[in-house]
Enzyme design. Structure first.
Site, PDB file in Angstrom:
ATOM      1  N   HIS A  62       0.848  -1.198   0.000  1.00 49.13           N
ATOM      2  CA  HIS A  62       0.000   0.000   0.000  1.00 49.13           C
ATOM      3  C   HIS A  62       0.878   1.240   0.000  1.00 49.13           C
ATOM      4  CE1 HIS A  62      -3.647   2.309   0.693  1.00 49.13           C
ATOM      5  NE2 HIS A  62      -2.882   3.107   1.412  1.00 49.13           N
ATOM      6  N   ASP A  88     -15.178   2.713   7.132  1.00 53.61           N
ATOM      7  CA  ASP A  88     -14.100   3.598   6.667  1.00 53.61           C
ATOM      8  C   ASP A  88     -14.540   4.377   5.431  1.00 53.61           C
ATOM      9  OD1 ASP A  88     -11.355   4.647   6.378  1.00 53.61           O
ATOM     10  OD2 ASP A  88     -11.446   3.473   4.533  1.00 53.61           O
ATOM     11  N   ARG A 102     -14.451  12.856   5.991  1.00 51.72           N
ATOM     12  CA  ARG A 102     -13.159  13.523   6.239  1.00 51.72           C
ATOM     13  C   ARG A 102     -12.751  14.351   5.037  1.00 51.72           C
ATOM     14  NH1 ARG A 102      -9.422   8.801   7.022  1.00 51.72           N
ATOM     15  NH2 ARG A 102      -7.824  10.398   7.171  1.00 51.72           N
ATOM     16  N   SER A 154      -7.607   4.156   9.013  1.00 50.43           N
ATOM     17  CA  SER A 154      -8.315   4.007   7.743  1.00 50.43           C
ATOM     18  C   SER A 154      -7.600   2.981   6.849  1.00 50.43           C
ATOM     19  CB  SER A 154      -8.385   5.377   7.051  1.00 50.43           C
ATOM     20  OG  SER A 154      -8.710   5.251   5.703  1.00 50.43           O
ATOM     21  N   LYS A 213      -8.553  -1.557   6.312  1.00 46.07           N
ATOM     22  CA  LYS A 213      -8.788  -2.240   5.025  1.00 46.07           C
ATOM     23  C   LYS A 213      -7.744  -3.327   4.793  1.00 46.07           C
ATOM     24  CE  LYS A 213      -8.877   1.899   3.404  1.00 46.07           C
ATOM     25  NZ  LYS A 213      -8.985   3.226   2.830  1.00 46.07           N
TER      26      LYS A 213
HETATM   27  N1  URA Z   1      -5.724   6.512   2.197  1.00 49.02           N
HETATM   28  C1  URA Z   1      -6.701   5.932   2.931  1.00 49.02           C
HETATM   29  O1  URA Z   1      -7.179   4.851   2.591  1.00 49.02           O
HETATM   30  N2  URA Z   1      -7.131   6.559   4.035  1.00 49.02           N
HETATM   31  C2  URA Z   1      -6.644   7.749   4.446  1.00 49.02           C
HETATM   32  O2  URA Z   1      -7.072   8.250   5.454  1.00 49.02           O
HETATM   33  C3  URA Z   1      -5.623   8.368   3.676  1.00 49.02           C
HETATM   34  C4  URA Z   1      -5.174   7.713   2.553  1.00 49.02           C
END
Ligand code: URA
Length: 430
Positions: free
Chosen positions: A91, A170, A177, A192, A196
């Site tokens: 990621h 999320d 957000r 966040s 995932k």
């Molecule tokens: N990527 C995400 O999935 N969440 C965030 O808060 C920032 C970047």
């Protein structure tokens, strides 16, 4: 019979007030907040107030852990243990010209690792992997879980849209957000992303945590705190996690956009491509191979000898795309030239990202269409010495109005002077 309203165990106004004064919230309170917001019992304006209090006051380790657990519990979890290959995920916290996922996934797949890459679309100045791949004619992002598993078993790699079942809390929180100025906070970003990634159920995770002007958190120390927080969250939940802190002050590679980023990724898969993009792809690949139990495998030969390219072609074909099709080309292009001679100290990634966005490569609101042919080619790097009139950028898009806005954003993108030494990989957290 009188209708009974469920009695909620906590009062959200009380929790907002306590967080405002930096009090620590308990596990049960956080679990309830996330669940009640997902159910619609806590209103968006109440959650917005709480999020702003979190941005200002922060969260303890225990609170971040509880927040992550609550978001995982809001949806399904996946399991990739039966694939016959180690499943390792990657990621990136997001950047400008960051297309490493495109060469990295087929590279790892060609070396026997399974990479389930559930990706998103771009918003604001940072690009999205799915938008890039959708510039390939026929390619589709939406797959069923069965299609995903088949690709992982037969090819080893898949890049597709994350289904709505994974951490739905999320999704709802992130959308809030995004419109309330509460994205850039370590506890919120870490919970966040990691909710995932943990729900995805891979056996290992490599995080590319960006710092520099093109990153969500530009400061190196903030990026380090984010990396440490995420590595701790992963490790505590049994997901082996490593983070690299990587420089996103200048765009990665030359191409910033969608179709042009696919073209550049294919160059890397053909054994070429810009040196910084190749360096980062290989650094991430080595970390993923180590987590997969193959620390001695050198990934570089698979780029040079066509194995990674074979996996790429199979991946694109399996999702309906034509790897040989011509990619979209823009109607309007313009070259930005140097108005003086000298050394380039900085090429500001954020300015280039904003330019590509305004040219149409990105979207202002979820669901907006993107112009796949729009973008910027960055023709110089920090440390280059140029002559007056030398091309600095080539901008491309389909509308003259957008061209002017993109050019405006590039006006201050180059800073002149001697370029400081900036290693691409500035740190590692394990
Ligand atoms: N990527 C995400 O999935 N969440 C965030 O808060 C920032 C970047």
């Amino acid at each position: 019979m009188s209708e009974q309203r469920a009695v909620e165990p906590f009062d959200v106004v009380d929790l907002i007030g306590r967080k405002r004064f930096a009090e620590e919230l308990g596990d049960a309170e956080i679990a309830w907040l996330v669940d009640a917001f997902t159910r619609g019992v806590v209103a968006p304006e109440q959650m917005s107030a709480l999020l702003m209090a979190i941005v200002i006051q922060g969260m303890s380790r225990a609170e971040i852990r509880a927040m992550t657990a609550a978001m995982i519990a809001s949806g399904e979890t996946m399991d990739f243990t039966g694939l016959g290959r180690p499943a390792i995920d990657k990621h990136s916290t997001g950047g400008v010209g960051d297309k490493t996922t495109l060469p990295l996934v087929p590279l790892l797949a060609s070396l026997g690792v399974a990479v389930p890459q559930l990706s998103g679309r771009g918003l604001g100045h940072t690009g999205g992997t799915l938008d890039k791949l959708e510039s390939i004619p026929g390619w589709r992002a939406e797959l069923t879980n069965a299609e995903m598993t088949r690709m992982l078993t037969e090819i080893g790699g898949v890049i597709c849209a994350a289904g709505s079942g994974l951490a739905p809390a999320d999704k709802k929180l992130y959308a809030l957000r995004d419109v309330t100025g509460t994205v850039a906070a370590v506890p919120l970003i870490a919970s966040s992303i990691m909710s995932k990634k943990i729900a995805e159920g891979a056996g290992g995770l490599v995080l590319d945590v960006k710092f520099g002007s093109g990153a969500f958190l530009p400061g190196l120390e903030d990026a380090r705190e984010l990396g440490e927080t995420m590595v701790r969250l992963g490790t505590d939940s049994g997901l082996r996690t490593v983070a690299l802190l990587t420089d996103m002050d200048a765009p990665l590679g030359r191409a910033v956009g969608n179709a042009n980023e696919v073209r550049e990724s294919v160059e890397v898969l053909a054994g070429g491509g810009p040196a910084d993009l190749v360096e980062l792809t290989l650094a991430l690949a080595r970390e993923m191979l180590a987590l997969a139990g193959m620390p001695d495998v050198d990934p570089a030969p698979a780029l040079a000898d066509g194995r990674a390219m074979d996996s790429w072609r199979r991946m694109i074909l399996a999702q309906g795309g034509d790897p040989d099709a011509a990619l979209p080309v823009a109607r309007e292009t313009e070259i930005v030239r140097a108005d003086r001679a000298g050394e380039i100290a900085r090429v500001d990634a954020r300015a280039v990202g904003v330019a590509a966005w305004r040219l149409g490569a990105g979207r202002a609101r979820p669901g907006d269409p993107v112009d796949h042919a729009a973008g910027v080619e960055v023709l110089v790097r920090p440390g280059d010495t140029v002559t007056a009139g030398q091309p600095l950028f080539e901008v491309a898009c389909d509308s003259p109005g957008r061209l002017a806005r993109g050019l405006e954003s590039l006006a201050g993108a180059v800073e002149w002077g001697s370029a400081p030494e900036r290693p691409l990989v500035a740190g590692r957290i394990a």
